[in-house]
Write a protein that holds these residues in place. Sequence first.
Motif, mmCIF file in Angstrom:
data_model
loop_
_atom_site.group_PDB
_atom_site.id
_atom_site.type_symbol
_atom_site.label_atom_id
_atom_site.label_comp_id
_atom_site.label_asym_id
_atom_site.label_seq_id
_atom_site.Cartn_x
_atom_site.Cartn_y
_atom_site.Cartn_z
ATOM 1 N N LYS A 1 34.445 48.051 69.351
ATOM 2 C CA LYS A 1 35.338 47.559 70.405
ATOM 3 C C LYS A 1 34.728 47.815 71.787
ATOM 4 C CE LYS A 1 37.924 46.620 67.009
ATOM 5 N NZ LYS A 1 36.990 47.126 65.995
ATOM 6 N N LYS A 2 34.092 48.987 71.948
ATOM 7 C CA LYS A 2 33.435 49.299 73.216
ATOM 8 C C LYS A 2 32.283 48.330 73.468
ATOM 9 C CE LYS A 2 32.539 51.741 76.900
ATOM 10 N NZ LYS A 2 33.439 51.687 78.064
ATOM 11 N N GLN A 3 31.511 48.046 72.431
ATOM 12 C CA GLN A 3 30.385 47.125 72.577
ATOM 13 C C GLN A 3 30.862 45.709 72.902
ATOM 14 O OE1 GLN A 3 27.277 47.457 69.495
ATOM 15 N NE2 GLN A 3 28.147 49.457 68.948
ATOM 16 N N PHE A 4 31.973 45.298 72.272
ATOM 17 C CA PHE A 4 32.511 43.970 72.553
ATOM 18 C C PHE A 4 32.920 43.856 74.019
ATOM 19 C CE2 PHE A 4 33.894 43.779 67.870
ATOM 20 C CZ PHE A 4 32.746 43.093 67.507
ATOM 21 N N SER A 5 33.514 44.915 74.567
ATOM 22 C CA SER A 5 33.924 44.874 75.973
ATOM 23 C C SER A 5 32.713 44.769 76.894
ATOM 24 C CB SER A 5 34.757 46.118 76.319
ATOM 25 O OG SER A 5 33.974 47.293 76.275
ATOM 26 N N ILE A 6 31.602 45.404 76.504
ATOM 27 C CA ILE A 6 30.371 45.314 77.299
ATOM 28 C C ILE A 6 29.799 43.902 77.226
ATOM 29 C CG2 ILE A 6 27.992 46.144 77.479
ATOM 30 C CD1 ILE A 6 29.005 48.873 76.487
ATOM 31 N N LEU A 7 29.847 43.304 76.039
ATOM 32 C CA LEU A 7 29.399 41.918 75.892
ATOM 33 C C LEU A 7 30.212 40.994 76.795
ATOM 34 C CD1 LEU A 7 27.791 42.985 73.402
ATOM 35 C CD2 LEU A 7 28.520 40.918 72.197
ATOM 36 N N ARG A 8 31.542 41.188 76.808
ATOM 37 C CA ARG A 8 32.397 40.363 77.647
ATOM 38 C C ARG A 8 32.046 40.550 79.121
ATOM 39 N NH1 ARG A 8 34.886 37.555 78.865
ATOM 40 N NH2 ARG A 8 36.976 38.254 79.387
ATOM 41 N N ALA A 9 31.777 41.795 79.513
ATOM 42 C CA ALA A 9 31.439 42.071 80.915
ATOM 43 C C ALA A 9 30.129 41.407 81.316
ATOM 44 C CB ALA A 9 31.357 43.580 81.141
ATOM 45 N N ASN A 10 29.294 41.110 80.317
ATOM 46 C CA ASN A 10 28.020 40.461 80.584
ATOM 47 C C ASN A 10 28.070 38.950 80.337
ATOM 48 O OD1 ASN A 10 25.505 42.495 81.066
ATOM 49 N ND2 ASN A 10 27.131 43.502 79.881
ATOM 50 N N LYS B 1 21.553 44.864 72.068
ATOM 51 C CA LYS B 1 21.974 43.655 71.363
ATOM 52 C C LYS B 1 22.155 42.485 72.319
ATOM 53 C CE LYS B 1 23.963 45.951 67.334
ATOM 54 N NZ LYS B 1 25.167 46.267 66.534
ATOM 55 N N ILE B 2 22.583 42.776 73.555
ATOM 56 C CA ILE B 2 22.673 41.711 74.560
ATOM 57 C C ILE B 2 21.289 41.147 74.855
ATOM 58 C CG2 ILE B 2 23.176 41.242 76.996
ATOM 59 C CD1 ILE B 2 25.465 43.284 76.767
ATOM 60 N N ALA B 3 20.318 42.044 74.982
ATOM 61 C CA ALA B 3 18.956 41.624 75.318
ATOM 62 C C ALA B 3 18.295 40.861 74.181
ATOM 63 C CB ALA B 3 18.117 42.853 75.685
ATOM 64 N N THR B 4 18.625 41.230 72.945
ATOM 65 C CA THR B 4 17.949 40.620 71.788
ATOM 66 C C THR B 4 18.771 39.541 71.102
ATOM 67 O OG1 THR B 4 18.826 42.341 70.320
ATOM 68 C CG2 THR B 4 16.669 42.746 71.357
ATOM 69 N N GLY B 5 20.049 39.426 71.474
ATOM 70 C CA GLY B 5 20.899 38.412 70.853
ATOM 71 C C GLY B 5 21.432 38.794 69.494
ATOM 72 N N LYS B 6 21.308 40.051 69.112
ATOM 73 C CA LYS B 6 21.818 40.504 67.819
ATOM 74 C C LYS B 6 23.338 40.609 67.852
ATOM 75 C CE LYS B 6 19.877 43.868 65.577
ATOM 76 N NZ LYS B 6 19.473 43.207 64.328
ATOM 77 N N LYS B 7 23.950 40.410 66.688
ATOM 78 C CA LYS B 7 25.397 40.530 66.581
ATOM 79 C C LYS B 7 25.796 42.000 66.616
ATOM 80 C CE LYS B 7 27.821 37.908 63.971
ATOM 81 N NZ LYS B 7 28.459 37.224 62.825
ATOM 82 N N VAL B 8 26.993 42.259 67.150
ATOM 83 C CA VAL B 8 27.500 43.625 67.208
ATOM 84 C C VAL B 8 27.803 44.146 65.808
ATOM 85 C CG1 VAL B 8 29.474 45.042 67.923
ATOM 86 C CG2 VAL B 8 28.414 43.458 69.550
ATOM 87 N N TYR B 9 28.485 43.327 65.022
ATOM 88 C CA TYR B 9 28.926 43.779 63.700
ATOM 89 C C TYR B 9 27.828 43.574 62.674
ATOM 90 C CZ TYR B 9 31.762 44.206 59.469
ATOM 91 O OH TYR B 9 32.263 44.583 58.244
ATOM 92 N N ASP B 10 27.316 44.681 62.149
ATOM 93 C CA ASP B 10 26.281 44.654 61.112
ATOM 94 C C ASP B 10 26.868 45.312 59.870
ATOM 95 O OD1 ASP B 10 24.099 44.925 59.456
ATOM 96 O OD2 ASP B 10 22.732 45.575 61.038
ATOM 97 N N LYS B 11 27.467 44.508 59.002
ATOM 98 C CA LYS B 11 28.186 45.041 57.847
ATOM 99 C C LYS B 11 27.279 45.831 56.916
ATOM 100 C CE LYS B 11 31.285 43.708 54.097
ATOM 101 N NZ LYS B 11 30.593 44.559 53.116
ATOM 102 N N LEU C 1 37.143 39.698 66.954
ATOM 103 C CA LEU C 1 37.583 39.002 65.748
ATOM 104 C C LEU C 1 36.563 37.964 65.296
ATOM 105 C CD1 LEU C 1 41.378 38.450 66.550
ATOM 106 C CD2 LEU C 1 40.422 39.938 64.779
ATOM 107 N N LYS C 2 35.990 37.253 66.259
ATOM 108 C CA LYS C 2 34.991 36.230 65.924
ATOM 109 C C LYS C 2 33.802 36.840 65.201
ATOM 110 C CE LYS C 2 33.051 32.147 66.079
ATOM 111 N NZ LYS C 2 33.568 31.038 65.254
ATOM 112 N N GLU C 3 33.381 38.024 65.626
ATOM 113 C CA GLU C 3 32.234 38.686 65.006
ATOM 114 C C GLU C 3 32.572 39.222 63.624
ATOM 115 O OE1 GLU C 3 29.160 40.518 66.153
ATOM 116 O OE2 GLU C 3 28.873 39.632 68.121
#
Length: 378
Positions: free
Chosen positions: A82-91, A36-46, A365-367
């Motif tokens: 939550k794990k994915q969000f932390s990876i996004l933040r790290a990047n 998702k980082i590479a493609t720009g997709k959102k983490v939350y896919d309802k 929360l934003k997502e």
Amino acid sequence: MRDLNDIRVEIDQVDKEILKLFTHRMELACQVAEYKIATGKKVYDKVREDEKLEKLSSYVDDGFSQQAVKELYTQIMSISRKKQFSILRANGINFDSGFQQVDDFDFSEATVCFQGVQGAYSQLAMLAFFDDEMKSSFHVDLWRDAMEAISRGEADYAVLPIENSLAGSIEENFDLLSEYNVAIIGEQILKVDHALLGVKGAKISDIKTVYSHPKAIAQCDEYIRTQHIDWDVKNLRNTAMSAQKIHDDGDITQAAIGSTYNAFLYDLEILEEAIQDDKNNETRFVIVSKDKKYRKNADKISLCLEISHKPGSLYRILSNLMFNGINMNRIESRPIKGVNWQYRFFIDIDGNLNDEAVRNALTGLKEECVSLRVLGNY
């Protein structure tokens, strides 16, 4: 019947297998985050998550198990996000609050407005917060007028009461905070001692009509109900305005509920002090500004958010705080105007916008929120 210890041994073995599979699933979640980082997709896919919950619950037959499977996997998917969000933040993918950190505020050239006339509790809160630092102040008739003064640049700061320890929230001001693009830069807790005020020479036995703000009246409900049920109690926009009316009318049968400071200000008689039901009565005021700034040592954050009107939505949103170890110390809901049975939430949490855990939580929360706004860090 099987021996209990044997059953527990088997449960332990099953739990080990579950943990092994859970760990593998979390590793896959990390790979999803990288994609998702590479493609720009959102983490939350309802849509994806809803479809998956329906599919998984269809693998069991009875209603209890179907609901249990949905609850279990809702939690698992929430943890994965939550794990994915932390990876996004790290990047370097951060939530932008729009706020600027400052060492401190300089109020020496500040103009401050408050609602009510001279002697209002809002003025007392203003004096307590700004002390002698501010340049000037003025008062307005309505809380909305204070927000307008901020928006038009007529005032640098405004003082708004937001909640009382006895009478609860001032709902109108929560709505104003969501409506106007302002920031909370500080708060002031003011001890509220209500007094009964009359004209010089008046006695309590003379009083027939009492004026005050509805919240002040509510805070003295037991006193009025049990000792003076025959009084005609009338609402005015402000406690100080009520005191001013008593002075201007000069009627010995009228009294106001307000601070003892109003007795000095309007030359009134203090007929009785501390008539509020709760002797520890306090009101929380917030200081708002058009400039979105926060002190580097700020430790409280106020949020305004809207969520989807679905079962479990609030729990899913709040799990962003839980999994980041963030303490929530207040939550308030207000109906969204024009949309029946949907609500906007106001949440206070501990932390600073520069904290790593806070940034992780806000990214999530934003997502996951329909809308999210940081009201202030103070």
